[in-house]
Design a protein around this motif. Structure first.
Motif, PDB file in Angstrom:
ATOM      1  N   ARG A  34       0.853  -1.176   0.000  1.00 58.06           N
ATOM      2  CA  ARG A  34       0.000   0.000   0.000  1.00 58.06           C
ATOM      3  C   ARG A  34       0.900   1.241   0.000  1.00 58.06           C
ATOM      4  O   ARG A  34       1.706   1.415   0.918  1.00 58.06           O
ATOM      5  N   SER A 152     -11.157  -2.627  12.692  1.00 62.29           N
ATOM      6  CA  SER A 152     -10.982  -2.410  11.253  1.00 62.29           C
ATOM      7  C   SER A 152      -9.519  -2.162  10.911  1.00 62.29           C
ATOM      8  O   SER A 152      -8.992  -2.683   9.921  1.00 62.29           O
ATOM      9  N   ARG A 153      -8.833  -1.359  11.726  1.00 62.04           N
ATOM     10  CA  ARG A 153      -7.425  -1.068  11.482  1.00 62.04           C
ATOM     11  C   ARG A 153      -6.562  -2.326  11.641  1.00 62.04           C
ATOM     12  O   ARG A 153      -5.706  -2.616  10.809  1.00 62.04           O
ATOM     13  N   ALA A 156      -7.033  -4.575   8.637  1.00 62.34           N
ATOM     14  CA  ALA A 156      -6.405  -4.029   7.434  1.00 62.34           C
ATOM     15  C   ALA A 156      -4.894  -4.195   7.485  1.00 62.34           C
ATOM     16  O   ALA A 156      -4.255  -4.531   6.472  1.00 62.34           O
ATOM     17  N   GLU A 157      -4.300  -3.979   8.645  1.00 61.66           N
ATOM     18  CA  GLU A 157      -2.851  -4.121   8.753  1.00 61.66           C
ATOM     19  C   GLU A 157      -2.423  -5.582   8.644  1.00 61.66           C
ATOM     20  O   GLU A 157      -1.365  -5.881   8.082  1.00 61.66           O
ATOM     21  N   ASP A 160      -2.494  -6.287   5.048  1.00 59.53           N
ATOM     22  CA  ASP A 160      -1.329  -5.694   4.398  1.00 59.53           C
ATOM     23  C   ASP A 160      -0.095  -6.556   4.575  1.00 59.53           C
ATOM     24  O   ASP A 160       0.699  -6.728   3.632  1.00 59.53           O
ATOM     25  N   ASP A 195      -4.605   6.936   4.455  1.00 63.09           N
ATOM     26  CA  ASP A 195      -6.073   6.888   4.434  1.00 63.09           C
ATOM     27  C   ASP A 195      -6.628   5.924   5.474  1.00 63.09           C
ATOM     28  O   ASP A 195      -7.836   5.953   5.753  1.00 63.09           O
ATOM     29  N   LEU A 196      -5.782   5.073   6.054  1.00 60.65           N
ATOM     30  CA  LEU A 196      -6.270   4.107   7.036  1.00 60.65           C
ATOM     31  C   LEU A 196      -6.781   4.771   8.304  1.00 60.65           C
ATOM     32  O   LEU A 196      -7.458   4.136   9.108  1.00 60.65           O
ATOM     33  N   LEU A 199     -10.384   4.234   9.005  1.00 56.46           N
ATOM     34  CA  LEU A 199     -10.812   3.050   9.742  1.00 56.46           C
ATOM     35  C   LEU A 199     -10.850   3.321  11.244  1.00 56.46           C
ATOM     36  O   LEU A 199     -11.753   2.860  11.942  1.00 56.46           O
ATOM     37  N   ASP A 212     -14.766  -5.452   3.204  1.00 60.87           N
ATOM     38  CA  ASP A 212     -13.857  -4.503   2.568  1.00 60.87           C
ATOM     39  C   ASP A 212     -13.920  -4.710   1.064  1.00 60.87           C
ATOM     40  O   ASP A 212     -13.364  -5.667   0.528  1.00 60.87           O
TER      41      ASP A 212
END
Length: 326
Positions: A34, A152-153, A156-157, A160, A195-196, A199, A212
């Motif tokens: 990302r 959510s964070r 997402a991580e 990633d 942009d995260l 979240l 997502d």
């Protein structure tokens, strides 16, 4: 290059239409990263997301693979990169219904394979490709099963890390999600690292991303592999699972995206849609009216304007939206 440094193994790629299984089967480490915040692109026709991707650097990078899924990323291959890092532009047909489009995608996979071999990779045996398909699918399924327990964070991580390394943490993490969070679908442009923070705002306001559907989420994963065909015709099964089924917004027609959106709405407990798009993402912004009409859920539209985005305005709108859904 420092002769004592380890050989760079990462092949960094930009699009979900580039199968990491194919890169790994050639002996390289597929790494989808990302991009972080980037300054104004400085090149005509290149958005800040594409400029950020083109600016990725690191001693572990052996090559970078761009895809033609949007015009800025197509142009991004021409700018801002270390000339010592080989670049490859992967042509993804926008049309998908004709057999010729499927054949072109397969030829692009083979062309990418020859590029990877010229870098020093190996020609994969069908059994090796099948093994990589099994490994990556297992990783995707594991991550998806963990989502409901994570903020959510955090999720997402974790995604990633999987995309960047191909490795899923072996131990299931402890729950980090507050109880009774309102399930949401996140839809729209691919998010940069900065942009995260969106979240974090969603979670703090009492929501959670349950689906997502951004480019880096499960909305653009391939379909599950057919086990028997994976063993017998690994390459054809890989190509069909990716090109034949990813419901990306850029496809023409993009009816499969709206079919996927309807199925996700019906099969997950989503109460609302958070649509987030960069100002330059014409493909997404043009479809917002159709999305509002098709999803049968309230939609909150947020603009992603980069480092200067007003978090206070975001927070107020998110809180009001979630209070309406509660």
């Amino acid at each position: 290059m420092n002769p004592s440094a380890p050989e760079p193994r990462a092949v960094v790629y930009s699009s979900p239409f580039i199968p990491p299984e194919w890169i790994a089967a050639h002996g390289w480490t597929p790494s989808r990263r990302r991009p972080a915040a980037a300054p104004e692109a400085g090149s005509e026709g290149v958005c800040r997301y594409a400029a950020g991707f083109a600016a990725l650097a690191g001693p572990d990078i052996r090559a970078m693979v761009f895809a033609t899924t949007c015009d800025p990323m197509r142009r991004g291959v021409e700018i801002g990169m270390d000339e010592r890092i080989p670049r490859f532009l992967f042509h993804v047909p926008a049309t998908w219904q004709a057999p010729a489009a499927h054949a072109l995608y397969r030829e692009e996979l083979k062309r990418l394979g020859r590029f990877l071999e010229r870098l020093g990779g190996r020609t994969p045996a069908p059994a090796e490709l099948s093994e990589q398909m099994d490994r990556f699918e297992a990783g995707r399924e594991t991550l998806l099963g963990r989502r409901e327990f994570r903020t959510s964070r955090d999720h997402a991580e974790e995604m990633d890390r999987f995309h960047a390394t191909g490795e899923v943490p072996a131990a299931a993490p402890a729950s980090s999600r507050p109880p009774a969070a309102i399930p949401l679908m996140l839809l729209g442009s691919p998010l940069r690292a900065d942009d995260l923070r969106l979240l974090d705002l969603l979670d703090r306001a009492g929501g959670r991303v349950a689906v997502d559907a951004t480019e880096s989420g499960e909305g653009e994963w391939p379909r599950r592999f057919a086990r028997r065909r994976m063993k017998e015709e690994a390459f054809d099964e890989l190509a069909d699972a990716y090109f034949g089924h990813i419901p990306a917004i850029f496809r023409r027609p993009n009816s499969r995206f709206f079919e996927w959106l309807d199925a996700a709405r019906r099969h997950t407990p989503v109460k609302g849609i958070v649509f987030a798009a960069h100002p330059w993402c014409d493909l997404w912004r043009a479809e917002l009216p159709r999305i509002r009409a098709a999803c049968a859920r309230p939609v909150l539209s947020l603009g992603l304007a980069g480092e200067g985005s007003a978090e206070g305005a975001w927070t107020t709108r998110i809180q009001a939206f979630l209070e309406m859904l509660a």
